[in-house]
Scaffold this motif. Structure first.
Motif, PDB file in Angstrom:
ATOM      1  N   PRO A  38       0.828  -1.202   0.000  1.00  0.00           N
ATOM      2  CA  PRO A  38       0.000   0.000   0.000  1.00  0.00           C
ATOM      3  C   PRO A  38       0.868   1.261   0.000  1.00  0.00           C
ATOM      4  O   PRO A  38       1.960   1.287   0.579  1.00  0.00           O
ATOM      5  N   ALA A  39       0.380   2.292  -0.655  1.00  0.00           N
ATOM      6  CA  ALA A  39       1.078   3.576  -0.692  1.00  0.00           C
ATOM      7  C   ALA A  39       0.130   4.661  -0.192  1.00  0.00           C
ATOM      8  O   ALA A  39      -1.093   4.559  -0.350  1.00  0.00           O
ATOM      9  N   TYR A  40       0.704   5.694   0.405  1.00  0.00           N
ATOM     10  CA  TYR A  40      -0.097   6.737   1.050  1.00  0.00           C
ATOM     11  C   TYR A  40       0.337   8.124   0.578  1.00  0.00           C
ATOM     12  O   TYR A  40       1.435   8.316   0.068  1.00  0.00           O
ATOM     13  N   HIS A  41      -0.559   9.097   0.773  1.00  0.00           N
ATOM     14  CA  HIS A  41      -0.226  10.486   0.451  1.00  0.00           C
ATOM     15  C   HIS A  41      -0.683  11.406   1.578  1.00  0.00           C
ATOM     16  O   HIS A  41      -1.571  11.058   2.379  1.00  0.00           O
ATOM     17  N   ASP A  42      -0.080  12.556   1.652  1.00  0.00           N
ATOM     18  CA  ASP A  42      -0.424  13.575   2.637  1.00  0.00           C
ATOM     19  C   ASP A  42      -1.875  13.991   2.431  1.00  0.00           C
ATOM     20  O   ASP A  42      -2.292  14.332   1.318  1.00  0.00           O
ATOM     21  N   ALA A  43      -2.670  13.978   3.500  1.00  0.00           N
ATOM     22  CA  ALA A  43      -4.082  14.355   3.398  1.00  0.00           C
ATOM     23  C   ALA A  43      -4.280  15.864   3.332  1.00  0.00           C
ATOM     24  O   ALA A  43      -5.391  16.332   3.058  1.00  0.00           O
ATOM     25  N   GLY A  44      -3.221  16.639   3.603  1.00  0.00           N
ATOM     26  CA  GLY A  44      -3.307  18.086   3.476  1.00  0.00           C
ATOM     27  C   GLY A  44      -4.183  18.761   4.515  1.00  0.00           C
ATOM     28  O   GLY A  44      -4.852  19.752   4.216  1.00  0.00           O
ATOM     29  N   GLN A  45      -4.172  18.249   5.744  1.00  0.00           N
ATOM     30  CA  GLN A  45      -5.028  18.809   6.790  1.00  0.00           C
ATOM     31  C   GLN A  45      -4.258  19.586   7.856  1.00  0.00           C
ATOM     32  O   GLN A  45      -4.613  20.713   8.194  1.00  0.00           O
ATOM     33  N   PHE A  46      -3.232  18.952   8.422  1.00  0.00           N
ATOM     34  CA  PHE A  46      -2.463  19.617   9.478  1.00  0.00           C
ATOM     35  C   PHE A  46      -1.130  18.925   9.679  1.00  0.00           C
ATOM     36  O   PHE A  46      -0.915  17.785   9.241  1.00  0.00           O
ATOM     37  N   TYR A  47      -0.242  19.644  10.379  1.00  0.00           N
ATOM     38  CA  TYR A  47       1.061  19.096  10.785  1.00  0.00           C
ATOM     39  C   TYR A  47       1.252  19.431  12.257  1.00  0.00           C
ATOM     40  O   TYR A  47       1.315  20.609  12.626  1.00  0.00           O
ATOM     41  N   PHE A  48       1.336  18.420  13.089  1.00  0.00           N
ATOM     42  CA  PHE A  48       1.605  18.610  14.520  1.00  0.00           C
ATOM     43  C   PHE A  48       3.106  18.392  14.690  1.00  0.00           C
ATOM     44  O   PHE A  48       3.632  17.339  14.307  1.00  0.00           O
ATOM     45  N   PHE A  49       3.828  19.371  15.242  1.00  0.00           N
ATOM     46  CA  PHE A  49       5.282  19.250  15.224  1.00  0.00           C
ATOM     47  C   PHE A  49       5.942  19.757  16.504  1.00  0.00           C
ATOM     48  O   PHE A  49       5.361  20.548  17.262  1.00  0.00           O
ATOM     49  N   SER A  50       7.158  19.258  16.713  1.00  0.00           N
ATOM     50  CA  SER A  50       8.022  19.729  17.790  1.00  0.00           C
ATOM     51  C   SER A  50       8.607  21.069  17.369  1.00  0.00           C
ATOM     52  O   SER A  50       9.239  21.166  16.312  1.00  0.00           O
ATOM     53  N   VAL A  51       8.404  22.090  18.164  1.00  0.00           N
ATOM     54  CA  VAL A  51       8.924  23.418  17.823  1.00  0.00           C
ATOM     55  C   VAL A  51      10.442  23.392  17.766  1.00  0.00           C
ATOM     56  O   VAL A  51      11.051  23.975  16.865  1.00  0.00           O
ATOM     57  N   ASN A  52      11.065  22.705  18.698  1.00  0.00           N
ATOM     58  CA  ASN A  52      12.522  22.638  18.725  1.00  0.00           C
ATOM     59  C   ASN A  52      13.075  21.989  17.450  1.00  0.00           C
ATOM     60  O   ASN A  52      14.016  22.492  16.831  1.00  0.00           O
TER      61      ASN A  52
END
Length: 230
Positions: free
Chosen positions: A170-184
């Motif tokens: 299976p292959a996947y793609h970015d859903a284009g909704q959000f990115y939760f990230f470490s600020v550092n």
């Protein structure tokens, strides 16, 4: 632990004018994202980064903060999401405010739910990723993609021309909704997607990219359908 929700919403959308505040089933589309971020309880601040006073007013009406307006440098057609986020974080730092984690939530992603945000944050912190974002599986195996050249078809990967679909990875793609990230981590790399990013799988019905009028109508249809299923 302090988390910041950043909703980038400039005023100069081209393909769908005033896209970020256009009514989506009777409510400005940005309002859904603001409401979801607030309901999640994950953030000490839910802010909208915009250069547009009308967008700012609507964002405030639905509970978001506008601590400062976006500069002209990051309001143009070619400004990247990373540049917008860097500017926001720098502005907060100048005010003496720093955050451990942040979430870039796109204003035209009404399908995002508080539960999905919580799932992403748990994955981010438990697995110590730099970033976590929703992904969707391609509906057809990408290993069997074809190219067209003057109406002639050619396989991209001819070795899989006869491979059964169920035997392909299976292959996947970015859903284009959000990115939760470490600020550092983001401050160190200035990149949202790194070699240490994670994905959480969502269904094909749980997101829809909106780039034109047809996309908008399909998204409203899917949203009503999903809402009735809850």
């Amino acid at each position: 632990m302090s988390n910041l929700a950043i909703i980038p919403a400039r005023g100069g959308s081209k393909r769908i004018p005033r896209k970020n505040i256009r009514p989506f089933l009777g409510k400005p589309i940005i309002a859904y994202v603001i409401d979801t971020a607030l309901q999640s309880g994950l953030f000490s601040d839910v802010m909208v980064s915009t250069d547009d006073e009308e967008i700012a007013a609507i964002a405030r009406q639905y509970g978001a903060s506008i601590p400062f307006l976006r500069t002209t440098e990051t309001a143009g057609d070619f400004a990247t999401t990373a540049e917008v986020l860097s500017e926001v974080l720098s502005q907060y730092e100048q005010q003496g405010k720093r955050f451990d984690y942040a979430c870039c939530l796109y204003p035209t992603a009404p399908f995002v739910t508080p539960k999905l945000l919580s799932r992403a944050f748990s994955t981010l912190t438990e697995k110590q990723f730099d970033t976590v974002y929703p992904v969707q599986q391609f509906s057809f195996p990408i290993q069997r993609a074809i190219r067209l050249s003057d109406s002639k078809v050619q396989w991209f990967q001819p070795e899989h021309a006869l491979t059964r679909s169920q035997d392909l990875e299976p292959a996947y793609h970015d859903a284009g909704q959000f990115y939760f990230f470490s600020v550092n981590a983001f401050r160190q790399t200035n990149r949202l997607i790194t070699d240490n990013s994670g994905g959480i799988v969502i269904s094909e019905m749980a997101a829809h990219d909106i780039d034109n009028e047809t996309d908008w109508q399909v998204a409203e249809f899917k949203f009503k359908l999903m809402d009735n299923v809850k």
